[in-house]
Motif scaffolding. Structure first.
Motif, PDB file in Angstrom:
ATOM      1  N   UNK A  52       0.837  -1.169   0.119  1.00  0.00           N
ATOM      2  CA  UNK A  52      -0.152  -0.129  -0.072  1.00  0.00           C
ATOM      3  C   UNK A  52       0.837   1.265  -0.124  1.00  0.00           C
ATOM      4  N   UNK A  53       0.207   2.343  -0.312  1.00  0.00           N
ATOM      5  CA  UNK A  53       1.286   3.712  -0.423  1.00  0.00           C
ATOM      6  C   UNK A  53       0.119   4.753   0.215  1.00  0.00           C
ATOM      7  N   UNK A  83       5.821  12.637  -3.502  1.00  0.00           N
ATOM      8  CA  UNK A  83       6.403  12.184  -2.214  1.00  0.00           C
ATOM      9  C   UNK A  83       5.388  11.201  -1.404  1.00  0.00           C
ATOM     10  N   UNK A  84       5.858  10.144  -0.988  1.00  0.00           N
ATOM     11  CA  UNK A  84       5.089   9.075  -0.400  1.00  0.00           C
ATOM     12  C   UNK A  84       5.758   8.098   0.581  1.00  0.00           C
ATOM     13  N   UNK A 105       4.518  13.283 -19.573  1.00  0.00           N
ATOM     14  CA  UNK A 105       3.812  12.403 -18.742  1.00  0.00           C
ATOM     15  C   UNK A 105       2.177  13.069 -18.903  1.00  0.00           C
ATOM     16  N   UNK A 106       2.301  14.394 -19.206  1.00  0.00           N
ATOM     17  CA  UNK A 106       0.985  15.222 -19.006  1.00  0.00           C
ATOM     18  C   UNK A 106       0.908  15.409 -17.511  1.00  0.00           C
ATOM     19  N   UNK A 107      -0.501  15.937 -16.979  1.00  0.00           N
ATOM     20  CA  UNK A 107      -0.716  16.112 -15.509  1.00  0.00           C
ATOM     21  C   UNK A 107      -1.444  14.951 -15.008  1.00  0.00           C
ATOM     22  N   UNK A 108      -0.463  14.124 -14.565  1.00  0.00           N
ATOM     23  CA  UNK A 108      -1.103  12.738 -14.021  1.00  0.00           C
ATOM     24  C   UNK A 108      -1.450  12.981 -12.477  1.00  0.00           C
ATOM     25  N   UNK A 109      -1.390  14.006 -11.870  1.00  0.00           N
ATOM     26  CA  UNK A 109      -1.701  14.185 -10.327  1.00  0.00           C
ATOM     27  C   UNK A 109      -3.002  13.475  -9.835  1.00  0.00           C
ATOM     28  N   UNK A 110      -4.028  13.236 -10.599  1.00  0.00           N
ATOM     29  CA  UNK A 110      -5.214  12.645 -10.313  1.00  0.00           C
ATOM     30  C   UNK A 110      -4.806  11.200 -10.124  1.00  0.00           C
ATOM     31  N   UNK A 111      -4.248  10.560 -11.043  1.00  0.00           N
ATOM     32  CA  UNK A 111      -3.900   9.282 -10.890  1.00  0.00           C
ATOM     33  C   UNK A 111      -2.929   8.977  -9.685  1.00  0.00           C
ATOM     34  N   UNK A 112      -1.985   9.857  -9.564  1.00  0.00           N
ATOM     35  CA  UNK A 112      -1.129   9.641  -8.506  1.00  0.00           C
ATOM     36  C   UNK A 112      -1.791   9.953  -7.180  1.00  0.00           C
ATOM     37  N   UNK A 113      -2.532  10.965  -6.860  1.00  0.00           N
ATOM     38  CA  UNK A 113      -3.450  11.001  -5.825  1.00  0.00           C
ATOM     39  C   UNK A 113      -4.340   9.823  -5.338  1.00  0.00           C
ATOM     40  N   UNK A 116      -1.390   6.589  -5.600  1.00  0.00           N
ATOM     41  CA  UNK A 116       0.210   6.483  -5.114  1.00  0.00           C
ATOM     42  C   UNK A 116       0.960   5.770  -6.118  1.00  0.00           C
ATOM     43  N   UNK A 117       0.722   5.322  -7.189  1.00  0.00           N
ATOM     44  CA  UNK A 117       1.530   4.601  -7.898  1.00  0.00           C
ATOM     45  C   UNK A 117       2.073   5.200  -9.063  1.00  0.00           C
ATOM     46  N   UNK A 118       3.422   5.154  -9.526  1.00  0.00           N
ATOM     47  CA  UNK A 118       3.882   5.572 -10.585  1.00  0.00           C
ATOM     48  C   UNK A 118       3.677   4.841 -11.744  1.00  0.00           C
ATOM     49  N   UNK A 119       3.625   3.588 -11.597  1.00  0.00           N
ATOM     50  CA  UNK A 119       3.254   2.593 -12.456  1.00  0.00           C
ATOM     51  C   UNK A 119       1.869   2.921 -13.206  1.00  0.00           C
ATOM     52  N   UNK A 120       0.989   3.083 -12.259  1.00  0.00           N
ATOM     53  CA  UNK A 120      -0.510   3.512 -12.665  1.00  0.00           C
ATOM     54  C   UNK A 120      -0.491   4.728 -13.546  1.00  0.00           C
ATOM     55  N   UNK A 121       0.394   5.734 -13.181  1.00  0.00           N
ATOM     56  CA  UNK A 121       0.420   6.871 -13.623  1.00  0.00           C
ATOM     57  C   UNK A 121       0.930   6.954 -15.163  1.00  0.00           C
ATOM     58  N   UNK A 122       2.133   5.959 -15.311  1.00  0.00           N
ATOM     59  CA  UNK A 122       2.644   5.539 -16.604  1.00  0.00           C
ATOM     60  C   UNK A 122       1.780   4.966 -17.469  1.00  0.00           C
TER      61      UNK A 122
END
Length: 193
Positions: A52-53, A83-84, A105-113, A116-122
């Motif tokens: 989890x993150x 940061x997490x 990458x575009x603005x992937x803040x929603x996905x990261x929020x 918490x996964x860089x893989x999902x953002x990618x």
């Protein structure tokens, strides 16, 4: 009865004692594989733990000299900072700081929020698979802030991984650092076959 119980727990490796300091619960050590395809959730799951993150900080910034050099962008170009804290079975094992170049990458803040996964953002921006270009490992004592976030003692040994991830044609897509609690992980370096 208490001494007998403590003796059994010590014999099973669940606790250890230090004269003059007390009795401590031994945390499980998680193997964490570093390879050309390093993924936090996969590593923790393969080790038999629930990943989890928790996102601590997520914002759009102007890149500084270090991020610009690694990401091959101009100083001042926009980046997303994540940061997490990463957990294995709700035990914090790492604090990470990642920079992603906004132009790629575009603005992937929603996905990261949300994840918490860089893989999902990618994945959300079309980079389903990215790879590790370089990893540098150093060690440092836990600062007051990192000790608080990682639930360890100030001065505990942290392993610091500085890494660069790339996509096709070695285009940099993520630059970051992760601080692992040294007593909770074993870093395992896998060589390509």
């Amino acid at each position: 009865t208490v001494r007998r119980a403590l003796s059994v727990l010590r014999d099973e490796g669940l606790i250890s004692s230090r004269r003059g300091s007390g009795i401590f619960v031994n945390m499980p050590v998680t193997p964490y594989h570093i390879s050309n395809r390093t993924r936090f959730s996969e590593n923790v799951s393969i080790a038999g733990h629930q990943p989890s993150a928790r996102v601590i900080r997520l914002e759009r910034l102007k890149s500084g000299p270090s991020e610009s050099e690694f990401l091959k962008i101009n100083v001042g170009d926009p980046v997303i900072l994540l940061e997490g804290v990463g957990y294995a079975d709700n035990v914090p094992i790492l604090f990470r700081r990642s920079f992603l170049p906004l132009e790629r990458t575009g603005d992937v803040r929603d996905v990261l929020e949300a994840t918490g996964s860089v893989t999902e953002a990618m994945k959300s921006c079309g980079f389903g698979d990215y790879s590790r270009f370089s990893t540098k490992i150093t060690a440092e004592p836990a600062s007051v802030i990192l000790a608080g976030l990682l639930q360890c003692s100030r001065g505990d040994a942290l392993l610091c991984s500085t890494a660069l991830n790339v996509v096709q044609d070695d285009v940099p897509i993520e630059y970051g650092q992760s601080w692992f609690v040294g007593t909770r992980v074993n870093l395992v370096f896998d060589t390509p076959k």
